[in-house]
Design an enzyme around this catalytic site. Structure first.
Site, PDB file in Angstrom:
ATOM      1  N   CYS A  10       0.816  -1.224   0.000  1.00  0.00           N
ATOM      2  CA  CYS A  10       0.000   0.000   0.000  1.00  0.00           C
ATOM      3  C   CYS A  10       0.845   1.267   0.000  1.00  0.00           C
ATOM      4  O   CYS A  10       0.343   2.345  -0.311  1.00  0.00           O
ATOM      5  CB  CYS A  10      -0.925   0.023   1.212  1.00  0.00           C
ATOM      6  SG  CYS A  10      -2.258  -1.150   1.072  1.00  0.00           S
TER       7      CYS A  10
HETATM    8  N1  COA Z   1     -20.668  -9.442   6.940  1.00  0.00           N
HETATM    9  C1  COA Z   1     -21.248  -9.490   8.159  1.00  0.00           C
HETATM   10  N2  COA Z   1     -20.546  -9.670   9.296  1.00  0.00           N
HETATM   11  C2  COA Z   1     -19.222  -9.819   9.197  1.00  0.00           C
HETATM   12  C3  COA Z   1     -18.548  -9.782   7.952  1.00  0.00           C
HETATM   13  C4  COA Z   1     -19.318  -9.589   6.792  1.00  0.00           C
HETATM   14  N3  COA Z   1     -18.774  -9.526   5.582  1.00  0.00           N
HETATM   15  N4  COA Z   1     -17.228  -9.951   8.165  1.00  0.00           N
HETATM   16  C5  COA Z   1     -17.057 -10.085   9.487  1.00  0.00           C
HETATM   17  N5  COA Z   1     -18.266 -10.025  10.119  1.00  0.00           N
HETATM   18  C6  COA Z   1     -18.540 -10.149  11.546  1.00  0.00           C
HETATM   19  C7  COA Z   1     -17.528 -11.027  12.238  1.00  0.00           C
HETATM   20  O1  COA Z   1     -17.929 -12.378  12.169  1.00  0.00           O
HETATM   21  C8  COA Z   1     -17.557 -10.481  13.645  1.00  0.00           C
HETATM   22  O2  COA Z   1     -18.661 -11.052  14.326  1.00  0.00           O
HETATM   23  P1  COA Z   1     -18.563 -11.405  15.895  1.00  0.00           P
HETATM   24  O3  COA Z   1     -18.313 -10.072  16.566  1.00  0.00           O
HETATM   25  O4  COA Z   1     -19.887 -12.009  16.168  1.00  0.00           O
HETATM   26  O5  COA Z   1     -17.384 -12.334  16.017  1.00  0.00           O
HETATM   27  C9  COA Z   1     -17.846  -8.996  13.466  1.00  0.00           C
HETATM   28  O6  COA Z   1     -18.420  -8.859  12.163  1.00  0.00           O
HETATM   29  C10 COA Z   1     -16.627  -8.125  13.585  1.00  0.00           C
HETATM   30  O7  COA Z   1     -15.601  -8.655  12.716  1.00  0.00           O
HETATM   31  P2  COA Z   1     -14.177  -8.018  12.613  1.00  0.00           P
HETATM   32  O8  COA Z   1     -13.364  -8.750  11.577  1.00  0.00           O
HETATM   33  O9  COA Z   1     -13.584  -7.906  13.968  1.00  0.00           O
HETATM   34  O10 COA Z   1     -14.569  -6.583  12.018  1.00  0.00           O
HETATM   35  P3  COA Z   1     -13.884  -5.174  12.171  1.00  0.00           P
HETATM   36  O11 COA Z   1     -14.831  -4.278  12.826  1.00  0.00           O
HETATM   37  O12 COA Z   1     -12.491  -5.263  12.701  1.00  0.00           O
HETATM   38  O13 COA Z   1     -13.765  -4.698  10.642  1.00  0.00           O
HETATM   39  C11 COA Z   1     -12.154  -4.586   8.863  1.00  0.00           C
HETATM   40  C12 COA Z   1     -13.045  -5.467   9.713  1.00  0.00           C
HETATM   41  C13 COA Z   1     -11.270  -5.463   7.998  1.00  0.00           C
HETATM   42  C14 COA Z   1     -13.013  -3.699   7.985  1.00  0.00           C
HETATM   43  C15 COA Z   1     -11.279  -3.711   9.774  1.00  0.00           C
HETATM   44  O14 COA Z   1     -10.652  -4.492  10.759  1.00  0.00           O
HETATM   45  C16 COA Z   1     -10.183  -2.949   9.050  1.00  0.00           C
HETATM   46  O15 COA Z   1     -10.420  -2.255   8.094  1.00  0.00           O
HETATM   47  N6  COA Z   1      -8.965  -3.026   9.542  1.00  0.00           N
HETATM   48  C17 COA Z   1      -7.821  -2.314   8.964  1.00  0.00           C
HETATM   49  C18 COA Z   1      -7.602  -2.827   7.613  1.00  0.00           C
HETATM   50  C19 COA Z   1      -6.462  -2.195   6.917  1.00  0.00           C
HETATM   51  O16 COA Z   1      -6.159  -1.046   7.027  1.00  0.00           O
HETATM   52  N7  COA Z   1      -5.807  -2.984   6.153  1.00  0.00           N
HETATM   53  C20 COA Z   1      -4.765  -2.516   5.337  1.00  0.00           C
HETATM   54  C21 COA Z   1      -4.871  -3.262   4.084  1.00  0.00           C
HETATM   55  S1  COA Z   1      -4.049  -2.375   2.911  1.00  0.00           S
END
Ligand code: COA
Length: 373
Positions: free
Chosen positions: A156
């Site tokens: 990135c």
């Molecule tokens: N639809 C519905 N629910 C979903 C889902 C989806 N597509 N994906 C995950 N969930 C659920 C999970 O099962 C979890 O449920 P639980 O609380 O019952 O266990 C809940 O949503 C939270 O999941 P989580 O993975 O912890 O979500 P989050 O709030 O951390 O968001 C991201 C996920 C990836 C969007 C976030 O962590 C993020 O953007 N992080 C930084 C990413 C980044 O900058 N990456 C760099 C790449 S270049």
């Protein structure tokens, strides 16, 4: 010190927009088919049933509403779940070069320059279509540029690392007009079957031209006043696809050959690094945070950008102060902060200050202090 400026920028946006609704419908169809096909193992407790995705979750967790893709047909087919991009014969320009030419042409017009004047081409992106010849050399050929060309990959942060590299080479006298392009086909390394990440990425290509201020032909370019690049090893964002994988048919196509991340950990670990890096850099430069007109931040997650804005500025950043393009483009890896810069810089007056910052896999963080001449 020789002043180096960004004299032009360009953006290629792929033709196909895909909304969360479309993506989630395809994903949920895939889940239903999978659960049906594996019903007996799931009933016997040998396999966990897969769960549906949801648009509400995606928008709330990431801020993404839609993304542009170079190909949408395969992505939305529950039996395929990947872009359908036919391999091209060697005699044809590759798709990433076509995107790069389109973005570069815009940057050339903005800078009042001709392709033949470019003597340094850097293609800086998260994925390259092949090991060699370098994509940058192919681009150099199709643009009709001269001098030298090479590829870089800092995930990135490829764009910011590429800009700093080009600026140093210009300052050292190794080149006169540098093109840095970021063709990102993120849909090619995204696992559209993974509920946690299937919605994250989009495709795009950005370009910037850099040159010495004394040579610049256009009024009011952006001077690169300071830059800081930092890396710190982490496995929390990883993709194992590589040239040694083809040896093992069993694991050649396993999920670790696509993007995967520990999103929560990334969130927690990267944010403090980014905030400290920018705050220290501003201190070193003697730029108070309230002297900044704009933050062009990496576009991975809306909450992350809101956090950085609040931490640096001391209040919630407005769309004017820290523009968000994530809602319509998704995460376009290295292109994201450059898209924000390209779309949101022309309104700022001479003397305006801004920070362009990327962060991501590696970990890698690149922050550039820019001032309008
Ligand atoms: N639809 C519905 N629910 C979903 C889902 C989806 N597509 N994906 C995950 N969930 C659920 C999970 O099962 C979890 O449920 P639980 O609380 O019952 O266990 C809940 O949503 C939270 O999941 P989580 O993975 O912890 O979500 P989050 O709030 O951390 O968001 C991201 C996920 C990836 C969007 C976030 O962590 C993020 O953007 N992080 C930084 C990413 C980044 O900058 N990456 C760099 C790449 S270049």
């Amino acid at each position: 010190m020789t002043a180096i400026v960004i004299s032009g920028s360009g953006l290629y946006t792929p033709p196909f927009a895909v909304s969360n609704e479309e993506l989630v419908a395809a994903f949920n169809q895939y889940v239903d088919l999978y659960n049906e096909e594996n019903a007996s193992a799931i009933d016997a407790g040998q396999l966990p049933a897969k769960q549906h995705s949801s648009c509400e979750f995606i928008e709330k967790a990431s801020g993404i509403k839609s993304r542009y893709l170079v190909s949408r047909e395969g992505v939305l087919n529950p039996d395929i779940m990947q872009p359908l991009l036919a391999e091209r014969p060697d005699e044809m320009p590759s798709i990433m070069v076509e995107m790069a030419v389109a973005a570069a042409e815009q940057a050339l017009i903005a800078a009042g320059r001709e392709p033949g004047e470019i003597d340094l081409v850097i293609v800086a992106a998260s994925n390259m279509p092949r090991p060699y010849p370098a994509l940058a050399i192919e681009l150099q050929h199709y643009l009709g540029a001269s001098g030298m060309a090479f590829d870089m990959n800092v995930a990135c942060s490829s764009a910011t690392f590429g800009i700093k590299t080009a600026a140093d080479m210009l300052a050292a006298g190794s080149a006169k007009l540098a093109l840095v392009v970021n063709p990102e086909i993120c849909s090619g390394h995204l696992n559209f079957r993974d509920r946690d990440s299937h919605f994250i990425f989009g495709d795009a290509c950005t370009a910037v031209l850099l040159e010495r201020e004394a040579d610049c032909k256009v009024a009011n370019p952006w001077q690169l006043v300071a830059s800081k690049l930092v890396t710190q090893y982490s496995n929390n964002i990883r993709n194992n696809f590589g040239f040694l994988n083809r040896l093992s048919p069993r694991t050649r196509y396993s999920d670790d050959k696509l993007f995967r991340q520990q999103g929560r950990k990334v969130f927690k670990e990267v944010l403090p690094l980014v905030c400290d890096q920018i705050a220290n850099q501003l201190d070193e430069q003697g730029w108070p945070a309230d002297s900044l007109s704009r933050l062009w931040l990496h576009q991975a997650n809306l909450t992350m950008n809101q956090f950085i804005g609040r931490k640096l500025l001391g209040h919630d950043a407005s769309q004017q102060e820290a523009p968000v393009i994530l809602d319509s483009y998704g995460n376009t890896s290295s292109a994201g902060s450059i898209i924000a810069f390209h779309l949101y810089n022309r309104d700022l007056p001479v003397g305006a200050r801004g920070v362009l910052c990327s962060f991501g896999a590696g970990y890698s963080i690149g922050s550039l202090l820019l001032q309008r001449c």
